[in-house]
Scaffold this motif. Structure first.
Motif, PDB file in Angstrom:
ATOM      1  N   LYS A 392      -2.680  72.830  70.744  1.00 35.18           N
ATOM      2  CA  LYS A 392      -1.378  72.334  71.184  1.00 35.18           C
ATOM      3  C   LYS A 392      -0.814  73.209  72.307  1.00 35.18           C
ATOM      4  CE  LYS A 392       0.133  69.945  66.992  1.00 35.18           C
ATOM      5  NZ  LYS A 392       1.201  69.838  65.950  1.00 35.18           N
ATOM      6  N   GLN A 393      -1.047  74.506  72.245  1.00 31.89           N
ATOM      7  CA  GLN A 393      -0.567  75.385  73.307  1.00 31.89           C
ATOM      8  C   GLN A 393      -1.297  75.100  74.616  1.00 31.89           C
ATOM      9  OE1 GLN A 393       0.322  79.543  72.226  1.00 31.89           O
ATOM     10  NE2 GLN A 393      -0.227  79.038  70.100  1.00 31.89           N
ATOM     11  N   ILE A 394      -2.579  74.799  74.516  1.00 31.51           N
ATOM     12  CA  ILE A 394      -3.344  74.433  75.708  1.00 31.51           C
ATOM     13  C   ILE A 394      -2.817  73.130  76.293  1.00 31.51           C
ATOM     14  CG2 ILE A 394      -5.607  73.697  76.545  1.00 31.51           C
ATOM     15  CD1 ILE A 394      -6.838  75.704  74.564  1.00 31.51           C
ATOM     16  N   ARG A 395      -2.539  72.151  75.424  1.00 31.85           N
ATOM     17  CA  ARG A 395      -2.006  70.878  75.912  1.00 31.85           C
ATOM     18  C   ARG A 395      -0.637  71.071  76.557  1.00 31.85           C
ATOM     19  NH1 ARG A 395      -4.643  68.988  71.267  1.00 31.85           N
ATOM     20  NH2 ARG A 395      -2.759  69.052  69.986  1.00 31.85           N
ATOM     21  N   TYR A 396       0.163  71.976  76.015  1.00 31.22           N
ATOM     22  CA  TYR A 396       1.468  72.281  76.616  1.00 31.22           C
ATOM     23  C   TYR A 396       1.271  72.829  78.034  1.00 31.22           C
ATOM     24  CZ  TYR A 396       5.833  74.827  77.496  1.00 31.22           C
ATOM     25  OH  TYR A 396       6.993  75.320  78.059  1.00 31.22           O
ATOM     26  N   ALA A 397       0.330  73.751  78.189  1.00 33.20           N
ATOM     27  CA  ALA A 397       0.042  74.298  79.517  1.00 33.20           C
ATOM     28  C   ALA A 397      -0.448  73.210  80.463  1.00 33.20           C
ATOM     29  CB  ALA A 397      -0.998  75.417  79.414  1.00 33.20           C
ATOM     30  N   ASP A 398      -1.273  72.329  79.966  1.00 38.75           N
ATOM     31  CA  ASP A 398      -1.817  71.244  80.789  1.00 38.75           C
ATOM     32  C   ASP A 398      -0.706  70.318  81.264  1.00 38.75           C
ATOM     33  OD1 ASP A 398      -3.967  69.728  81.951  1.00 38.75           O
ATOM     34  OD2 ASP A 398      -3.637  68.257  80.361  1.00 38.75           O
ATOM     35  N   ARG A 399       0.226  69.971  80.371  1.00 36.98           N
ATOM     36  CA  ARG A 399       1.328  69.085  80.755  1.00 36.98           C
ATOM     37  C   ARG A 399       2.190  69.717  81.839  1.00 36.98           C
ATOM     38  NH1 ARG A 399       1.642  68.168  75.140  1.00 36.98           N
ATOM     39  NH2 ARG A 399       3.422  69.598  74.990  1.00 36.98           N
ATOM     40  N   ARG A 400       2.320  71.024  81.821  1.00 37.01           N
ATOM     41  CA  ARG A 400       3.139  71.706  82.828  1.00 37.01           C
ATOM     42  C   ARG A 400       2.360  72.032  84.095  1.00 37.01           C
ATOM     43  NH1 ARG A 400       6.652  76.499  81.376  1.00 37.01           N
ATOM     44  NH2 ARG A 400       7.944  75.543  82.992  1.00 37.01           N
ATOM     45  N   PRO A 408      -4.370  86.635  73.482  1.00 38.60           N
ATOM     46  CA  PRO A 408      -4.415  88.042  73.060  1.00 38.60           C
ATOM     47  C   PRO A 408      -5.379  88.193  71.883  1.00 38.60           C
ATOM     48  CG  PRO A 408      -2.154  87.262  73.273  1.00 38.60           C
ATOM     49  CD  PRO A 408      -3.035  86.056  73.312  1.00 38.60           C
ATOM     50  N   GLY A 409      -6.193  89.254  71.920  1.00 38.49           N
ATOM     51  CA  GLY A 409      -7.157  89.474  70.853  1.00 38.49           C
ATOM     52  C   GLY A 409      -6.909  90.783  70.131  1.00 38.49           C
ATOM     53  N   ALA A 410      -7.562  90.932  69.033  1.00 39.06           N
ATOM     54  CA  ALA A 410      -7.446  92.170  68.256  1.00 39.06           C
ATOM     55  C   ALA A 410      -8.056  93.324  69.040  1.00 39.06           C
ATOM     56  CB  ALA A 410      -8.142  92.003  66.903  1.00 39.06           C
ATOM     57  N   ASP A 411      -7.404  94.466  68.969  1.00 38.15           N
ATOM     58  CA  ASP A 411      -7.899  95.683  69.623  1.00 38.15           C
ATOM     59  C   ASP A 411      -8.099  95.496  71.134  1.00 38.15           C
ATOM     60  OD1 ASP A 411      -7.986  96.986  67.117  1.00 38.15           O
ATOM     61  OD2 ASP A 411      -9.970  96.104  66.722  1.00 38.15           O
ATOM     62  N   GLY A 412      -7.224  94.674  71.757  1.00 39.07           N
ATOM     63  CA  GLY A 412      -7.288  94.494  73.202  1.00 39.07           C
ATOM     64  C   GLY A 412      -8.409  93.616  73.694  1.00 39.07           C
ATOM     65  N   ALA A 413      -9.089  92.912  72.813  1.00 39.98           N
ATOM     66  CA  ALA A 413     -10.191  92.030  73.227  1.00 39.98           C
ATOM     67  C   ALA A 413      -9.619  90.674  73.655  1.00 39.98           C
ATOM     68  CB  ALA A 413     -11.187  91.865  72.080  1.00 39.98           C
ATOM     69  N   ASP A 414      -8.863  90.672  74.761  1.00 38.98           N
ATOM     70  CA  ASP A 414      -8.217  89.447  75.230  1.00 38.98           C
ATOM     71  C   ASP A 414      -9.201  88.565  75.990  1.00 38.98           C
ATOM     72  OD1 ASP A 414      -6.080  90.821  74.240  1.00 38.98           O
ATOM     73  OD2 ASP A 414      -4.904  90.816  76.095  1.00 38.98           O
ATOM     74  N   GLU A 415      -8.870  87.268  76.022  1.00 33.19           N
ATOM     75  CA  GLU A 415      -9.660  86.318  76.807  1.00 33.19           C
ATOM     76  C   GLU A 415      -8.706  85.403  77.565  1.00 33.19           C
ATOM     77  OE1 GLU A 415     -12.316  84.273  74.156  1.00 33.19           O
ATOM     78  OE2 GLU A 415     -13.765  85.926  74.169  1.00 33.19           O
ATOM     79  N   VAL A 416      -9.158  84.908  78.696  1.00 31.36           N
ATOM     80  CA  VAL A 416      -8.372  83.970  79.479  1.00 31.36           C
ATOM     81  C   VAL A 416      -9.231  82.745  79.770  1.00 31.36           C
ATOM     82  CG1 VAL A 416      -9.015  84.981  81.718  1.00 31.36           C
ATOM     83  CG2 VAL A 416      -6.895  83.673  81.507  1.00 31.36           C
ATOM     84  N   LYS A 417      -8.599  81.572  79.694  1.00 31.73           N
ATOM     85  CA  LYS A 417      -9.337  80.309  79.855  1.00 31.73           C
ATOM     86  C   LYS A 417      -8.776  79.519  81.024  1.00 31.73           C
ATOM     87  CE  LYS A 417     -10.801  76.201  77.299  1.00 31.73           C
ATOM     88  NZ  LYS A 417     -10.905  75.581  75.944  1.00 31.73           N
ATOM     89  N   ASP A 418      -9.667  79.067  81.888  1.00 34.08           N
ATOM     90  CA  ASP A 418      -9.308  78.106  82.933  1.00 34.08           C
ATOM     91  C   ASP A 418      -9.384  76.727  82.275  1.00 34.08           C
ATOM     92  OD1 ASP A 418      -9.193  76.266  85.025  1.00 34.08           O
ATOM     93  OD2 ASP A 418     -10.304  77.557  86.410  1.00 34.08           O
ATOM     94  N   ILE A 419      -8.231  76.134  81.987  1.00 37.46           N
ATOM     95  CA  ILE A 419      -8.246  74.905  81.195  1.00 37.46           C
ATOM     96  C   ILE A 419      -8.714  73.700  82.012  1.00 37.46           C
ATOM     97  CG2 ILE A 419      -6.436  75.784  79.678  1.00 37.46           C
ATOM     98  CD1 ILE A 419      -4.464  73.928  81.066  1.00 37.46           C
ATOM     99  N   ARG A 420      -8.916  73.875  83.291  1.00 31.58           N
ATOM    100  CA  ARG A 420      -9.437  72.773  84.101  1.00 31.58           C
ATOM    101  C   ARG A 420     -10.955  72.695  83.989  1.00 31.58           C
ATOM    102  NH1 ARG A 420      -6.739  75.354  89.281  1.00 31.58           N
ATOM    103  NH2 ARG A 420      -7.864  77.051  88.228  1.00 31.58           N
ATOM    104  N   SER A 421     -11.614  73.861  84.022  1.00 35.80           N
ATOM    105  CA  SER A 421     -13.073  73.888  83.943  1.00 35.80           C
ATOM    106  C   SER A 421     -13.583  74.168  82.538  1.00 35.80           C
ATOM    107  CB  SER A 421     -13.624  74.969  84.890  1.00 35.80           C
ATOM    108  OG  SER A 421     -13.238  76.268  84.443  1.00 35.80           O
ATOM    109  N   GLY A 422     -12.711  74.736  81.704  1.00 34.01           N
ATOM    110  CA  GLY A 422     -13.118  75.110  80.362  1.00 34.01           C
ATOM    111  C   GLY A 422     -13.738  76.488  80.279  1.00 34.01           C
ATOM    112  N   GLU A 423     -13.902  77.168  81.412  1.00 34.48           N
ATOM    113  CA  GLU A 423     -14.510  78.503  81.408  1.00 34.48           C
ATOM    114  C   GLU A 423     -13.563  79.511  80.767  1.00 34.48           C
ATOM    115  OE1 GLU A 423     -16.368  81.803  84.536  1.00 34.48           O
ATOM    116  OE2 GLU A 423     -15.323  80.013  85.279  1.00 34.48           O
TER     117      GLU A 423
END
Length: 470
Positions: A392-400, A408-423
């Motif tokens: 739902k948070q991804i869909r919110y970003a997509d609508r905007r 944010p991940g545990a112990d600083g293991a964060d990830e970022v997603k390009d929601i257009r390509s899925g990478e």
């Protein structure tokens, strides 16, 4: 609150349309400043007596008054004490020059981008509230002719930088028309110019009749005036065509010399953009030299998007006279066509490049810290409004239109997603940066024709006020 409804003549753009508008305004400022123009802003109101100096505008002025007028200020119906919203930027600029002449250095090069208000019937091409962008060069007592060449070249460059089709700047010189009319014995030159200015609206036959009725022309003089108005050229041949009509005067020769000089200089700097069109008259009587009208190639039905000319007296204080030359863009008129015909669109409607997801409300502070770190590095960032499922948070970003979602991940293991390509990749808020083209919204050439990607659904038919006071 009562049910909301649109108010005709007062355009409001949705966020993606506002991105396009901001791009247009920023681009104009940048070009004007590159050419040495200083930005000013004048007050929104002027004394009614000043606004009414051009009598034909008296029905268009919005009067400013308090809801419960008590008359304590003694204004009553005295136009020197009553205030009105300015309907153009020329009247306030004239007052500004007089008021601050002692602090200005002449020639004074100014640009001004502001809202103006005009109380006329809204229609296609007419708004009651609209934005204009003016440039003027004003001298004290004298102003060299070369500024009449510089201004259309600057404006051509400014318009070429916008997401619009090519423009054509049609030019004439009032000395040509006046000198020719004097040579054929036509006495009421000002009336003749006002009539010729209506040529595109009422046609040659209507102009011929109007010249006889309003300017006192004989049928033969009307024929000669229409012959002059039919001439156009992109080079010095315009002078040969005029002289071939068989009428000469000193003023006509002077005007032709200036017109040819303008065409030759403009051709060198902006080839193919400036065209001599001798039916361009600009009906206002204060023009004394070059006059300009600009159309969008392929959108001529929009009318002039930019107009102006040389005037020998912007204002006078009784001791000094301030001549100048100026051009005014109808920004709202232009923007309405850009959006209405899909000529350009924003890549997204919000500045946000990254939405930081929230795992749960207990860990919102962690998401806030990521956002703070990204913003500190100049990356526009927002935090998800609720700790909903990630889908739902991804869909919110997509609508905007937000291109990246940060997890944010545990112990600083964060990830970022390009929601257009899925990478989706690992990322550090202290080092990761989105691609340059995604950092801020961009304006790109549009492909759609028809509904605007930025107009409110209940907005009036696209169009905007022509810079009519020019």
């Amino acid at each position: 609150m009562a049910r909301a409804s649109s108010l005709s003549g007062f355009p409001e753009w949705l966020p993606d349309g506002r991105v396009v508008e901001t791009h247009v305004l920023d681009s104009l400022r940048r070009t004007f400043e590159l050419h040495g123009f200083a930005g000013i802003e004048t007050r929104a109101v002027e004394p009614l007596s000043q606004l009414l100096r051009k009598g034909e505008t008296s029905k268009e002025v919005y009067l400013l008054r308090r809801l419960q007028e008590d008359g304590e200020d003694g204004s009553g119906a005295d136009p020197d004490k009553q205030l009105g919203l300015h309907f153009d930027l020329t009247v306030p600029f004239a007052r500004y020059v007089l008021e601050h002449a002692g602090q200005l250095t002449f020639p004074f090069k100014r640009y001004q981008i502001q809202k103006v208000w005009r109380g006329e019937r809204p229609q296609d091409g007419r708004f009651r509230e609209f934005t204009q962008a003016d440039i003027d060069v004003v001298g004290a007592d004298t102003l060299p002719f070369h500024y009449e060449v510089e201004l259309p070249v600057v404006m051509a460059e400014a318009l070429a930088a916008l997401p619009i089709p090519p423009v054509r700047i049609n030019v004439n010189n009032r000395k040509v028309a006046q000198g020719f009319y004097e040579a054929i014995g036509l006495d009421d030159v000002e009336a003749a110019l006002r009539v010729i200015d209506k040529l595109d609206k009422i046609g040659p036959e209507g102009v011929a009749v109007a010249l006889e009725e309003e300017a006192g022309a004989t049928p033969q003089q009307a024929v000669h005036a229409l012959e002059l108005a039919s001439i156009s050229a992109t080079d010095a041949s315009v002078a040969d065509k005029v002289l071939a009509l068989g009428h000469r005067s000193a003023l006509l020769d002077e005007g032709l010399g200036e017109l040819v000089a303008l065409l030759e200089a403009a051709h060198e700097l902006r080839p193919g953009t400036v065209v001599a069109d001798l039916k361009i008259a600009r009906g206002l009587d204060y023009y004394t030299g070059s006059v300009y009208e600009t159309t969008l190639v392929g959108h001529e039905n929009l009318g002039s998007i930019c107009s102006g000319g040389r005037y020998d007296s912007l204002a006078t204080d009784g001791k000094r006279t301030y001549p100048g030359v100026g051009l005014s863009i109808g920004v709202s008129r232009l923007l309405a066509r850009i959006l209405g015909d899909g000529l350009a669109a924003a890549t997204r409607p919000v500045p946000t490049a990254v939405l930081v997801a929230v795992t749960d409300e207990e860990h919102r502070r962690a998401s806030d810290r990521v956002a703070h770190a990204l913003r500190a590095r100049g990356i526009p960032t927002d935090v998800a409004p609720t700790a909903a499922k990630f889908g739902k948070q991804i869909r919110y970003a997509d609508r905007r239109g937000i291109p990246f979602v940060w997890f944010p991940g545990a112990d600083g293991a964060d990830e970022v997603k390009d929601i257009r390509s899925g990478e989706q990749v690992g990322a550090d808020a202290a080092a990761w940066t989105p691609p340059a083209e995604d950092l801020w919204p961009r304006v790109v050439a549009g492909t759609a024709q028809g509904s605007a990607p930025g107009t409110a659904p209940d907005a009036q038919t696209p169009g905007a006020q022509a810079p009519g006071a020019r």
